[in-house]
Design an enzyme around this catalytic site. Structure first.
Site, PDB file in Angstrom:
ATOM      1  N   GLU A 180       0.695  -1.111   0.281  1.00  0.00           N
ATOM      2  CA  GLU A 180      -0.006  -0.408  -0.185  1.00  0.00           C
ATOM      3  C   GLU A 180       0.520   1.436  -0.115  1.00  0.00           C
ATOM      4  O   GLU A 180       1.631   1.647   0.766  1.00  0.00           O
ATOM      5  CB  GLU A 180      -0.731   0.275   1.169  1.00  0.00           C
ATOM      6  CG  GLU A 180      -1.669   1.304   0.758  1.00  0.00           C
ATOM      7  CD  GLU A 180      -3.296   0.706   2.122  1.00  0.00           C
ATOM      8  OE1 GLU A 180      -4.202  -0.101   1.160  1.00  0.00           O
ATOM      9  OE2 GLU A 180      -3.331   1.143   3.118  1.00  0.00           O
ATOM     10  N   LYS A 182       0.803   4.757   1.199  1.00  0.00           N
ATOM     11  CA  LYS A 182       0.032   5.341   1.519  1.00  0.00           C
ATOM     12  C   LYS A 182       0.864   6.330   3.150  1.00  0.00           C
ATOM     13  O   LYS A 182       1.483   5.786   3.853  1.00  0.00           O
ATOM     14  CB  LYS A 182      -0.054   4.160   2.825  1.00  0.00           C
ATOM     15  CG  LYS A 182      -1.459   4.485   4.415  1.00  0.00           C
ATOM     16  CD  LYS A 182      -1.988   3.131   4.814  1.00  0.00           C
ATOM     17  CE  LYS A 182      -2.506   3.289   6.302  1.00  0.00           C
ATOM     18  NZ  LYS A 182      -3.056   2.027   6.853  1.00  0.00           N
ATOM     19  N   LYS A 243      -7.799   2.987  -3.248  1.00  0.00           N
ATOM     20  CA  LYS A 243      -8.052   2.682  -2.040  1.00  0.00           C
ATOM     21  C   LYS A 243      -8.793   3.784  -1.879  1.00  0.00           C
ATOM     22  O   LYS A 243      -8.543   4.942  -1.307  1.00  0.00           O
ATOM     23  CB  LYS A 243      -6.654   2.363  -0.883  1.00  0.00           C
ATOM     24  CG  LYS A 243      -7.562   2.244   0.651  1.00  0.00           C
ATOM     25  CD  LYS A 243      -8.104   0.613   0.223  1.00  0.00           C
ATOM     26  CE  LYS A 243      -7.505   0.126   1.438  1.00  0.00           C
ATOM     27  NZ  LYS A 243      -6.454  -0.290   2.055  1.00  0.00           N
ATOM     28  N   GLU A 292     -14.099  -5.466   1.470  1.00  0.00           N
ATOM     29  CA  GLU A 292     -13.665  -5.126   2.590  1.00  0.00           C
ATOM     30  C   GLU A 292     -14.657  -6.490   3.984  1.00  0.00           C
ATOM     31  O   GLU A 292     -15.644  -5.017   4.186  1.00  0.00           O
ATOM     32  CB  GLU A 292     -13.240  -3.971   3.239  1.00  0.00           C
ATOM     33  CG  GLU A 292     -12.902  -3.977   4.364  1.00  0.00           C
ATOM     34  CD  GLU A 292     -11.737  -2.931   4.998  1.00  0.00           C
ATOM     35  OE1 GLU A 292     -10.755  -2.841   3.695  1.00  0.00           O
ATOM     36  OE2 GLU A 292     -11.726  -2.046   5.308  1.00  0.00           O
ATOM     37  N   ASN A 314     -10.583  -6.799   7.235  1.00  0.00           N
ATOM     38  CA  ASN A 314      -9.347  -6.291   7.991  1.00  0.00           C
ATOM     39  C   ASN A 314      -8.977  -6.782   9.430  1.00  0.00           C
ATOM     40  O   ASN A 314     -10.408  -6.250   9.867  1.00  0.00           O
ATOM     41  CB  ASN A 314     -10.380  -4.881   7.563  1.00  0.00           C
ATOM     42  CG  ASN A 314      -9.030  -3.661   7.817  1.00  0.00           C
ATOM     43  OD1 ASN A 314      -8.140  -3.919   8.327  1.00  0.00           O
ATOM     44  ND2 ASN A 314      -9.955  -2.407   8.425  1.00  0.00           N
ATOM     45  N   GLU A 350      -6.243  -8.065   5.092  1.00  0.00           N
ATOM     46  CA  GLU A 350      -5.556  -6.572   5.859  1.00  0.00           C
ATOM     47  C   GLU A 350      -4.980  -6.426   6.931  1.00  0.00           C
ATOM     48  O   GLU A 350      -6.013  -6.485   8.180  1.00  0.00           O
ATOM     49  CB  GLU A 350      -7.232  -5.335   5.653  1.00  0.00           C
ATOM     50  CG  GLU A 350      -7.540  -6.354   3.881  1.00  0.00           C
ATOM     51  CD  GLU A 350      -8.774  -5.661   3.333  1.00  0.00           C
ATOM     52  OE1 GLU A 350      -8.846  -5.880   2.214  1.00  0.00           O
ATOM     53  OE2 GLU A 350      -8.713  -4.742   4.320  1.00  0.00           O
ATOM     54  N   SER A 351      -3.956  -4.858   7.320  1.00  0.00           N
ATOM     55  CA  SER A 351      -3.740  -4.748   8.166  1.00  0.00           C
ATOM     56  C   SER A 351      -3.036  -5.573   9.262  1.00  0.00           C
ATOM     57  O   SER A 351      -3.607  -6.498   9.556  1.00  0.00           O
ATOM     58  CB  SER A 351      -5.131  -3.922   9.044  1.00  0.00           C
ATOM     59  OG  SER A 351      -5.582  -3.085   7.857  1.00  0.00           O
TER      60      SER A 351
HETATM   61  O1  LIG Z   1      -0.927  -0.023   7.455  1.00  0.00           O
HETATM   62  P1  LIG Z   1      -1.534  -1.466   7.460  1.00  0.00           P
HETATM   63  O2  LIG Z   1      -1.353  -1.583   8.914  1.00  0.00           O
HETATM   64  O3  LIG Z   1      -0.814  -2.695   7.204  1.00  0.00           O
HETATM   65  O4  LIG Z   1      -2.631  -1.783   6.716  1.00  0.00           O
HETATM   66  C1  LIG Z   1      -2.778  -1.418   5.430  1.00  0.00           C
HETATM   67  C2  LIG Z   1      -4.702  -1.181   4.728  1.00  0.00           C
HETATM   68  O5  LIG Z   1      -5.123  -2.976   5.531  1.00  0.00           O
HETATM   69  C3  LIG Z   1      -5.618  -0.193   5.648  1.00  0.00           C
HETATM   70  O6  LIG Z   1      -4.462   1.097   5.198  1.00  0.00           O
HETATM   71  C4  LIG Z   1      -7.166  -0.645   5.748  1.00  0.00           C
HETATM   72  C5  LIG Z   1      -7.637  -1.070   5.306  1.00  0.00           C
HETATM   73  N1  LIG Z   1      -9.179  -0.572   4.839  1.00  0.00           N
HETATM   74  C6  LIG Z   1      -8.278   0.081   4.488  1.00  0.00           C
HETATM   75  C7  LIG Z   1     -10.116   0.678   4.011  1.00  0.00           C
HETATM   76  C8  LIG Z   1      -9.784   2.349   4.035  1.00  0.00           C
HETATM   77  C9  LIG Z   1      -8.504   2.583   4.382  1.00  0.00           C
HETATM   78  C10 LIG Z   1      -7.279   2.272   4.708  1.00  0.00           C
HETATM   79  C11 LIG Z   1      -7.220   0.856   5.009  1.00  0.00           C
END
Ligand SMILES: O=P(O)(O)OC[C@@H](O)[C@@H](O)c1c[nH]c2ccccc12
Length: 396
Positions: A180, A182, A243, A292, A314, A350-351
């Site tokens: 990502e 970001k 995104k 998601e 997520n 995710e995340s």
């Molecule tokens: O930075 P991380 O913790 O690795 O997460 C990435 C991504 O999953 C996260 O930015 C995200 C997952 N779903 C979203 C929805 C909107 C904005 C952002 C996100």
């Protein structure tokens, strides 16, 4: 410019060109259109996929007397309430708009702002969504769907997002990486000061990412559609996920016109019907959909929708920012996991993934891909970051 107020559908239609008869979006759709002082108020019972110019003037009733106006007001509020009811029955807590209407009100020629608790978002996700609704309305004014569709038609063809994920996981034997781009987030603040989106994208590609995710929300994530376009135009070959917080089908066309190959649909903010409808549009214009989910209820809803090929779990709760990677495991256990395997759905974890142990944990839980931002973007060299995350070089 005239303003359209519409509260009849959960997908927002906040603006129309002054001549709705020629608007492309409502082919087939019965809607009533009326003029009230300087406002247009339209109501239409449900949205349909757009196909051609709506030219049938007979579908439009102009109501000018007060009794018809009142009847319409009642009808609108009934439809609005029923939309809220539908969202509630699906367990959706996020309110798509301030329940008492936007804070700006018109009385005759005057405008005033109303402060009341109903107009206060209950959490950050709700705030983002309300803001997005207004933002999209303004963007639609500048770029109506008609011109956007033309841009979509001439955009570079979409690339195979799912194919890239499959090829990568087959090659490495590990989950495919969606890396990502970001810059910041509401929960973590600025992640990287010297942020060059194209450089980061190229570093991810070099490190073996299968696909990239590019944040386009400006207000909360300091992202942009310019970043998405720039990455696409810089010759990066990885397919790109836009995104965004999608609340309006218009955004799907916009994303495609700007070079996206895939979009994110968030089950916490979209009703089942919206997800179905938007998925159909995406199919029509060649966008891959990543839906998601964050909890069992959202997963079960999405599993009932036909044609979903990619589901992201997520680990971050977008309402509270809490991160827990065992969420991925929890949602893939038992019958749910079985159903996902039977349907051949690819799951993306995710995340909150930082270490090889985290990657191994979600792989063990059943994911075939991971979506990672923070742990990679923060590092001086994101290419090395990928090798560190996987515990090995996945670029060859
Ligand atoms: O930075 P991380 O913790 O690795 O997460 C990435 C991504 O999953 C996260 O930015 C995200 C997952 N779903 C979203 C929805 C909107 C904005 C952002 C996100």
């Amino acid at each position: 410019m005239q303003e359209l107020i519409c509260a009849t559908s959960s997908v927002s239609f906040n603006s129309l060109p002054s001549s709705p008869v020629n608007h492309t979006f409502y082919d087939n759709t019965r809607f009533t259109f009326r003029f009230l002082r300087n406002k247009h108020i339209a109501s239409f019972p449900c949205m349909r996929a757009q196909q051609s110019e709506a030219t049938d003037g007979s579908a439009i009733n102009i109501a000018s007397d007060d009794s018809k106006v009142d009847a319409l007001d009642i009808k609108e509020s009934k439809v609005k309430n029923s939309q809220i009811d539908i969202a509630a029955t699906q367990g959706i807590k996020i309110r798509r708009r301030p329940p008492t209407g936007p804070p700006l009100h018109h009385v005759g020629p005057f405008e005033f702002r109303l402060q009341n608790e109903g107009n206060t978002p209950r959490n950050i996700l709700e705030e983002i969504v309300w803001n997005k609704d207004t933002e999209v309305a303004q963007m639609r004014e500048k770029k109506p769907l008609g011109s956007l569709k033309k841009a979509t038609d001439i955009a570079a063809p979409p690339r195979d997002f799912i194919g890239a994920l499959k090829a990568s996981s087959e090659k490495t034997g590990m989950p495919a990486l969606i890396a990502e781009v970001k810059k910041a987030s509401p929960s973590r603040g600025v992640l990287r000061e010297d942020f060059d989106p194209v450089e980061i994208a190229k570093a991810y590609e070099k490190g073996g990412a299968a696909c990239l995710s590019v944040l386009t929300d400006a207000k909360y994530f300091q992202g942009s559609f310019e970043n998405l376009e720039a990455i696409r135009n810089a010759g990066v070959k990885c397919p790109l996920l836009c995104k965004e917080f999608i609340v309006d089908a218009w955004q799907l066309y916009y994303a495609r016109a700007k070079g996206a190959d895939a979009v994110l649909l968030i089950a916490a903010i979209l009703q089942d019907l919206d997800i179905k409808y938007m998925t159909k549009i995406c199919k029509m214009i060649g966008l891959t959909v990543l839906v998601e989910v964050h909890d069992e209820n959202e997963m079960d809803r999405v599993l009932e929708i036909d044609g979903i090929q990619l589901i992201g779990i997520n680990n971050r709760n977008l309402e509270t920012f809490e991160v827990d990677i065992s969420n991925t495991k929890k949602l893939l256990e038992g019958e749910r996991g079985e159903k996902i395997r039977q349907k051949g759905i690819i799951v993306v974890g995710e995340s909150g993934l930082f270490t090889p142990a985290d990657v191994a944990y979600v792989q063990e839980a059943g994911v075939k891909a991971i979506l990672v931002g923070e742990s990679l973007v923060k590092l001086e060299d994101p290419t090395k970051g990928i090798a560190l995350l996987f515990g090995k070089d996945i670029s060859e």
